[in-house]
Write a protein that holds these residues in place. Sequence first.
Motif, mmCIF file in Angstrom:
data_model
loop_
_atom_site.group_PDB
_atom_site.id
_atom_site.type_symbol
_atom_site.label_atom_id
_atom_site.label_comp_id
_atom_site.label_asym_id
_atom_site.label_seq_id
_atom_site.Cartn_x
_atom_site.Cartn_y
_atom_site.Cartn_z
ATOM 1 N N GLN A 4 0.836 -1.194 0.000
ATOM 2 C CA GLN A 4 0.000 0.000 0.000
ATOM 3 C C GLN A 4 0.874 1.249 0.000
ATOM 4 N N THR A 6 0.653 5.654 -1.130
ATOM 5 C CA THR A 6 -0.242 6.749 -1.475
ATOM 6 C C THR A 6 -0.010 7.151 -2.929
ATOM 7 N N ALA A 50 -6.766 3.300 -6.601
ATOM 8 C CA ALA A 50 -7.013 4.003 -5.341
ATOM 9 C C ALA A 50 -7.995 3.205 -4.483
ATOM 10 N N ALA A 51 -8.016 3.521 -3.216
ATOM 11 C CA ALA A 51 -8.892 2.819 -2.278
ATOM 12 C C ALA A 51 -10.365 3.079 -2.588
ATOM 13 N N ASP A 52 -10.674 4.233 -3.194
ATOM 14 C CA ASP A 52 -12.063 4.551 -3.517
ATOM 15 C C ASP A 52 -12.517 3.964 -4.857
ATOM 16 N N GLY A 53 -11.652 3.185 -5.516
ATOM 17 C CA GLY A 53 -12.030 2.522 -6.759
ATOM 18 C C GLY A 53 -11.562 3.213 -8.025
ATOM 19 N N LYS A 54 -11.016 4.420 -7.910
ATOM 20 C CA LYS A 54 -10.523 5.122 -9.091
ATOM 21 C C LYS A 54 -9.220 4.506 -9.563
#
Length: 93
Positions: A4, A6, A50-54
């Motif tokens: 993981q 950023t 990304a964690a939000d699916g992007k």
Amino acid sequence: MKRQVTLKQWRQELGEALSLADAAKVVGRQPVDLARAAAARQLRVHRFLAADGKAYFMVRVEELLDYQRRCSQAGRLMTPEGMRRAFARMVAA
């Protein structure tokens, strides 16, 4: 197990890179053409999920310049004039 990081860390690891849309503008092609080149493994595209699916897609500048150089060389070799000259050399030999 995935590591993981950023988005900022990922971009720093990539170095000089452009988004896929910006890379298409620089090369003078459509983004679809670059996507096809990536699918054919002619151009390496780096993806960040990304964690939000992007999903973010980037192309390193060095790899983009190499791809552009290869495309321009292939375009020069495939012109009708170049093919005529090559055929004339083959016949002459």
